[in-house]
Design an enzyme around this catalytic site. Structure first.
Site, PDB file in Angstrom:
ATOM      1  N   ASN A   1       8.721  -6.945  -8.715  1.00 22.47           N
ATOM      2  CA  ASN A   1       9.341  -6.055  -7.729  1.00 22.47           C
ATOM      3  C   ASN A   1      10.331  -6.844  -6.856  1.00 22.47           C
ATOM      4  OD1 ASN A   1       9.861  -4.536  -5.387  1.00 22.47           O
ATOM      5  ND2 ASN A   1       7.911  -3.455  -5.545  1.00 22.47           N
TER       6      ASN A   1
ATOM      7  N   ASP B   1      -0.307  -8.099  -3.073  1.00 19.51           N
ATOM      8  CA  ASP B   1      -0.833  -6.822  -3.537  1.00 19.51           C
ATOM      9  C   ASP B   1      -0.989  -5.903  -2.327  1.00 19.51           C
ATOM     10  OD1 ASP B   1      -1.629  -5.774  -6.201  1.00 19.51           O
ATOM     11  OD2 ASP B   1      -3.234  -4.988  -4.945  1.00 19.51           O
TER      12      ASP B   1
ATOM     13  N   LYS C   1      12.379  -3.241   9.821  1.00 23.34           N
ATOM     14  CA  LYS C   1      11.058  -3.143   9.161  1.00 23.34           C
ATOM     15  C   LYS C   1      10.293  -4.464   9.234  1.00 23.34           C
ATOM     16  CE  LYS C   1       9.067  -2.265   4.595  1.00 23.34           C
ATOM     17  NZ  LYS C   1       9.331  -2.057   3.157  1.00 23.34           N
TER      18      LYS C   1
ATOM     19  N   HIS D   1       3.568  -4.480   7.061  1.00 24.16           N
ATOM     20  CA  HIS D   1       2.314  -5.068   6.559  1.00 24.16           C
ATOM     21  C   HIS D   1       2.618  -6.397   5.867  1.00 24.16           C
ATOM     22  CE1 HIS D   1       4.259  -2.652   3.523  1.00 24.16           C
ATOM     23  NE2 HIS D   1       3.430  -3.016   2.567  1.00 24.16           N
ATOM     24  N   ARG D   2       3.757  -6.433   5.170  1.00 20.70           N
ATOM     25  CA  ARG D   2       4.187  -7.659   4.453  1.00 20.70           C
ATOM     26  C   ARG D   2       4.444  -8.790   5.453  1.00 20.70           C
ATOM     27  NH1 ARG D   2       7.289  -5.098   1.884  1.00 20.70           N
ATOM     28  NH2 ARG D   2       5.821  -5.007   0.171  1.00 20.70           N
TER      29      ARG D   2
HETATM   30  P1  IMP Z   1       1.502  -3.037  -5.387  1.00 18.12           P
HETATM   31  O1  IMP Z   1       0.324  -2.603  -6.208  1.00 18.12           O
HETATM   32  O2  IMP Z   1       1.250  -4.262  -4.581  1.00 18.12           O
HETATM   33  O3  IMP Z   1       2.790  -3.141  -6.188  1.00 18.12           O
HETATM   34  O4  IMP Z   1       1.806  -1.934  -4.296  1.00 18.12           O
HETATM   35  C1  IMP Z   1       1.262  -0.647  -4.286  1.00 18.12           C
HETATM   36  C2  IMP Z   1       2.344   0.398  -4.090  1.00 18.12           C
HETATM   37  O5  IMP Z   1       2.808   0.319  -2.761  1.00 18.12           O
HETATM   38  C3  IMP Z   1       3.544   0.245  -5.015  1.00 18.12           C
HETATM   39  O6  IMP Z   1       3.943   1.519  -5.460  1.00 18.12           O
HETATM   40  C4  IMP Z   1       4.584  -0.362  -4.122  1.00 18.12           C
HETATM   41  O7  IMP Z   1       5.899  -0.007  -4.507  1.00 18.12           O
HETATM   42  C5  IMP Z   1       4.223   0.247  -2.774  1.00 18.12           C
HETATM   43  N1  IMP Z   1       4.635  -0.612  -1.665  1.00 18.12           N
HETATM   44  C6  IMP Z   1       4.158  -1.825  -1.341  1.00 18.12           C
HETATM   45  N2  IMP Z   1       4.794  -2.312  -0.264  1.00 18.12           N
HETATM   46  C7  IMP Z   1       5.696  -1.377   0.085  1.00 18.12           C
HETATM   47  C8  IMP Z   1       6.658  -1.301   1.116  1.00 18.12           C
HETATM   48  O8  IMP Z   1       6.866  -2.207   1.943  1.00 18.12           O
HETATM   49  N3  IMP Z   1       7.373  -0.172   1.158  1.00 18.12           N
HETATM   50  C9  IMP Z   1       7.218   0.836   0.268  1.00 18.12           C
HETATM   51  N4  IMP Z   1       6.339   0.830  -0.701  1.00 18.12           N
HETATM   52  C10 IMP Z   1       5.581  -0.288  -0.809  1.00 18.12           C
END
Ligand code: IMP
Length: 194
Positions: free
Chosen positions: A16, A72, A168, A173-174
């Site tokens: 991603n 994650d 943001k 959270h990131r």
């Molecule tokens: P993942 O399993 O870590 O890839 O994340 C779970 C879901 O949350 C995925 O569909 C990501 O695209 C979404 N996601 C994670 N962080 C963000 C963010 O900062 N903004 C929008 N969507 C997010």
């Protein structure tokens, strides 16, 4: 004292690019440079984000054999008892934000939280996890812009979703998890004379 590996060469394993770009921006302000290791990692099925993150970090380290971090995330919606949580990615790819809005159609209670786990892995320390969560709400409309769940998540204290807030990185959270990681990582580098 750890071994001879170059801790300063740090990789971020992900498929991603949005996650990588945000992480690179956040970490560079904290004095840490990362390189993208673009790969699709194995994701175990589990109700526990920590377990998923730990296995992903081990998988990434097996592949690259260098210090590496993975991330994650999960969107946990209160009125859905925490769903989609660890299944957020699958839910996004299948029913999408529109499907989540439909699930909440008759719900006045829209509280949710976005959780991020940063997992670091190297030969000397094994896996270290850094978790943060940001409380917020699911918006009443799908805003334009952003990526993933950005258009539907309003962090507490803001009136717009992640897609349209002015900075943001200030409260995501990131950013929160990466800040925790950075303080451990920089201390660890200092202890190892790097
Ligand atoms: P993942 O399993 O870590 O890839 O994340 C779970 C879901 O949350 C995925 O569909 C990501 O695209 C979404 N996601 C994670 N962080 C963000 C963010 O900062 N903004 C929008 N969507 C997010």
């Amino acid at each position: 004292m750890v071994g001879t590996q170059q801790l300063s060469e740090l990789f971020f394993a992900s498929s991603n690019e949005h996650k990588f770009q945000e992480s690179e921006r956040i970490l560079s302000k904290l004095g840490i440079q990362i390189n993208l290791f673009k790969t699709t990692l194995e994701e175990i099925q589990s109700n526990n984000l920590n377990d998923i993150a730990e296995k992903k970090a081990i998988n990434a380290h097996d592949l690259i054999q260098k210090p590496v971090i993975i991330e994650d995330d999960g969107l946990f919606i209160d009125s859905l008892n925490g769903f989609p949580g660890p299944y957020s990615s699958y839910v996004y790819d299948t029913i999408g934000n529109k499907g989540i809005m439909n699930l909440l159609e008759n719900s006045q209670i829209r509280d949710a939280k976005f959780v991020a786990i940063i997992a670091y892995c190297d030969d000397d320390y094994g896996v270290k996890l850094f978790e943060s969560s940001i409380p917020g709400k699911i918006s009443s409309i799908i805003e334009k812009g952003g990526w993933g769940h950005d258009p539907i998540f309003i962090p507490d204290g803001e009136s717009k979703t992640y897609a349209n807030v002015s900075d943001k990185d200030k409260f995501s959270h990131r950013a929160a998890s990466l800040t925790k990681f950075s303080s451990w990582f920089l201390d660890m580098q200092k202890d190892n004379g790097q």
